[in-house]
Each structure stands twice: as C-alpha cells, then as structure tokens.
Design a protein around this motif. Structure first.
Motif, short mmCIF file in Angstrom:
data_model
loop_
_atom_site.label_atom_id
_atom_site.label_comp_id
_atom_site.label_asym_id
_atom_site.label_seq_id
_atom_site.Cartn_x
_atom_site.Cartn_y
_atom_site.Cartn_z
N GLN A 130 0.83 -1.21 0.00
CA GLN A 130 0.00 0.00 0.00
C GLN A 130 0.87 1.25 0.00
OE1 GLN A 130 -2.58 -0.84 3.46
NE2 GLN A 130 -4.33 -0.70 2.08
N CYS A 131 1.89 1.26 0.83
CA CYS A 131 2.78 2.42 0.89
C CYS A 131 3.53 2.60 -0.43
CB CYS A 131 3.77 2.25 2.05
SG CYS A 131 3.01 2.21 3.68
N THR A 143 0.90 4.14 -2.98
CA THR A 143 0.36 5.46 -2.64
C THR A 143 1.45 6.49 -2.36
OG1 THR A 143 0.18 4.86 -0.29
CG2 THR A 143 -1.73 4.43 -1.71
N GLN A 171 -0.05 4.03 4.70
CA GLN A 171 -1.48 3.77 4.65
C GLN A 171 -1.80 2.52 5.46
OE1 GLN A 171 -3.82 5.62 3.04
NE2 GLN A 171 -2.34 7.10 2.25
N TRP A 172 -2.63 2.67 6.51
CA TRP A 172 -3.08 1.53 7.30
C TRP A 172 -4.40 1.90 7.95
CZ3 TRP A 172 -2.09 -3.17 6.56
CH2 TRP A 172 -2.30 -4.16 7.52
N SER A 173 -5.47 1.37 7.43
CA SER A 173 -6.81 1.76 7.87
C SER A 173 -7.18 1.07 9.18
CB SER A 173 -7.84 1.41 6.78
OG SER A 173 -7.89 0.00 6.60
#
Length: 426
Positions: A354-355, A358, A362-364
C-alpha cells in the motif's frame, strides 16, 4: 400538682406540691430573668433571613437602662394583631434587636434591595450543579464530534452474505483459530546453527529454485507456501547433508501437492526437474522421513491464508494483490524472515505494498482490526521488505523478480520501492 422548688443549690428543680389551685404567688421570684435566658439562647442567626421566635423588644426606663418588655415572635405578627384590635401601632425600627431587624429587612423591600443580600448556600450549590451539568454536556458533545470524525470500520463480509463459499458465518472464528495455531507452524529463528553442513545461503538458493519450479508446473499459490513451511520445519528437527538438500526440497513440494493440488505431479517429473540427481526410491524414502519427523502434521496456517483475508480488509485491487504477493515471496527466500510469524509477514506485506503504490503510509482501522497489528508493529518487518525490494533482480537469486516481471503478474516487480519507509519514524 407540681411546682418549682426554691432549693438554693438546685434552683428551678421541679418539686411536688400539695397546694391546690396552681403555683404560689412567690414562686416567680426564684426564676431567672428572661433577659438572661435570651442571652443564652439567642445568638447570631444562621442566615440573614432566619427569624428567632424568642425575640425581645426593649425600651428605656426613666433611669436610661434597657428593660425587657416581653417575648416577641415576629414584628409583623404584633402589628397584624394591633390592627385587628383597631389600634395602629408602629414600632420604631431602631428599637428592634439586631437579629429581629435583620429578619425584618429580609421581609420588607423598603429598606434593602434583594440583590444586596448574600447568595444562600443552597442557591450556590444549585448554580454549581448546573455549571457541572453544562460542562459534562460539552464534553459529551466533543466526544460525539470525535467519534464522528474517527474512521469507520468497514464490514468486509457484507457483500458475501449470499456466497456459501465465503463461509461468512464462521470466517472470523476460522481466522481466530489460524492466529492461535500459527505459533506451531513457526520455527526457531536460529535453527540453521544446528545444521553442520548447511547455511542460510544454501536455503535461499533452494527456495529460489523451487519458486521457478512452482511457476513452471503452474501449481496453486497455497502449494508454494506449504512447501517452504515443510522445509523449514524439517530442517529445524533433522540434520541434512548438503547433497540431500535438493532432495528435501522436491519431496516437500510433492507432499504439498498431495495436500493442496487436485492434479499432483508424478514422481518421475520431479526426478526429471532435478536433473536426475535422485531416483524414485530416494524420493519416496525421503517422503517417509519427512512425514514421520513432522508427525504427519501439515494442517498449519501459512502466510497465504492470512494474505487473502488481509487483502480483503484493505479493499485491494488487482495491482495491490500482485505487489503484496511479490513482496512476501521475496521474504520466502530470506532466512532472517523466519523469525516473524505468518500473520505478521502477511500484514506487513500488504502494508508495504500500500505504501509503495500510494507513496505514503497507509493503514486503515479496518485493516488494523482484522490483522490485530498496528502500523507501529509492522514497521520493523516492512523496512526489511523494502530492502529486499530494492535489491530484487540485482543478485543471483532472481526467481521471484523474473516471475513478477511478466505481464501475467502485472510487471509489478518494476514498481519503485517505498524507500521512505526505511527512514520513517515509528
């Protein structure tokens, strides 16, 4: 009939009396004066509006001394009684005792404004309670605002309610069991020290070669992860000489195929792929040794089962899926990554991917809930993954890089690594 006695030692003691018709005229001489009693009874009123019922009006006699006139209950009561008798009597205001005067001032508006009086204690308490209630209401409103601004957790299984293969009824229980059992699939981080004829580099060469074999045979993803798990667990328990290491690898893949695949490669294919370094009997003998050493226990969670769930929690697309698997397959080759549990490897691979895509961390909240890992807990593993991504395709072990450089895998091996994670603070 009783009367007040006149004992000098005990004045005011009640004594029986035989007299009839009431008290004797001389009894009153032994009683204490009302002024003396009033001085003992009447003190400062507890509140300006409080009224003593035993007030005393005083008047000056001819000698200029004050003498008690008699008990007075309330100034207004005496005035009201005089008016009923047809006599308008007004008491001089200055003749009222201070305690009675304060009571009269509290009742009459002619002498003092109500705003000038001290606020009663019960009123102060009421105001304090109202202020506390207002403060608590303000805090609740602020908490509601914070909750509204907080990122919501997404129900990732809502779209699969009607899909029987998704087993949404017990998918959470299933992964909770995986998380509980993953410790039994882990191996000691330093198990290679017990191998006198092997080292970490040899293990890496074997895994890199098996990834190429797995790709050429077009086997399922689960087969590759189980093959690596069987190799590590076997080497952690059984000493192996160098020339038998490749035999351990192909036999572990044969066992994984029997466990995961529908169509299993035949032994002759594995002998051929190993350049006929071993015969059929050697493969079958090694198969017996491995399953007996591991006590036939092959139903253990690998990083793959966690990867599928964590990618769903991340609401991933095809590119994120491929990049995550590319990163975690790079970790399969590296010996130092065996120290991390499978769930942590999977979560860190998704986070790093994800990083990478993007350009920021990013970590939801949804991913954190389903993985049980915070961003800070993933940073150590993620930094190692970025270093592997940096050196992919630059050394001799290029099996993973070549596999994910094809169009079938979206050419994700050519994506620039997230180098900013290496210098990032936790």
């Amino acid at each position: 009939m009783i009367k007040m006695g006149s004992d000098e030692n005990f004045p005011g003691v009640i004594k029986p009396s035989n007299a009839q018709g009431g008290l004797k005229p001389g009894v009153g001489n032994n009683r204490r004066a009302l002024s003396a009693i009033n001085r003992n009874i009447i003190g400062a009123p507890p509140h300006p509006c409080a009224v003593h019922k035993r007030g005393v009006l005083t008047e000056k006699n001819e000698a200029g001394n004050k003498s008690s006139v008699g008990p007075v209950h309330r100034p207004l009561t005496r005035r009201f009684t005089a008016e009923l008798a047809g006599k308008e009597q007004h008491l001089p205001f200055e003749e009222v005792r201070p305690s009675v005067q304060r009571a009269y001032n509290c009742i009459s508006d002619d002498y003092k404004n109500v705003d000038d009086l001290d606020v009663p204690m019960f009123v102060q308490h009421t105001e304090a309670m109202l202020e506390e209630i207002d403060r608590m209401d303000a805090e609740v409103e602020m908490e509601d605002i914070d909750e509204e601004e907080e990122e919501p957790v997404v129900d990732i299984d809502s779209s699969d309610k009607n899909n029987p293969l998704a087993v949404t009824e017990y998918i959470d229980d299933l992964h909770a069991y995986y998380k509980k059992m993953e410790s039994s699939s882990c191996v000691p981080a330093n198990y290679m020290v017990h191998q006198s004829d092997l080292n970490e580099r040899m293990r890496g060469i074997l895994i890199d070669w098996l990834i190429e074999v797995h790709y050429k045979f077009e086997l399922m993803d689960e087969t590759l992860y189980l093959t690596v798990n069987l190799i590590d667990r076997f080497l952690a328990l059984q000493p192996v000489v160098r020339k038998k290491l490749q035999l351990v690898g192909v036999t572990a893949m044969l066992l994984a195929c029997k466990y995961e695949e529908v169509s299993v490669p035949v032994v002759e294919d594995l002998v051929l792929i190993s350049d006929k370094a071993y015969c059929r009997k050697e493969v079958l003998d090694m198969e017996k040794l491995i399953v007996n050493t591991l006590q036939f226990n092959m139903s253990l969670p690998t990083p793959y089962v966690f990867m599928k769930r964590f990618l769903k929690a991340a609401q991933s697309d095809k590119k994120l899926d491929l990049l995550s698997f590319f990163i975690i397959e790079l970790c399969l080759v590296e010996y130092e990554m065996v120290s991390f549990p499978p769930s942590l490897l999977a979560a860190a691979a998704v986070f790093t991917a994800q990083c990478t895509l993007t350009g920021s961390k990013q970590w939801s909240k949804t991913s954190e809930m389903h993985t049980s890992y915070t961003q800070e807990q993933l940073m150590e593993c993620a930094k190692l993954m970025v270093t592997y991504h940096q050196k992919a395709g630059t050394g001799k072990l290029n099996g993973v890089h070549n596999k994910y450089s094809t169009s079938k895998y979206g050419n994700v091996a050519k994506v620039e690594p997230a180098v900013f994670l290496i210098d990032a603070e936790y």
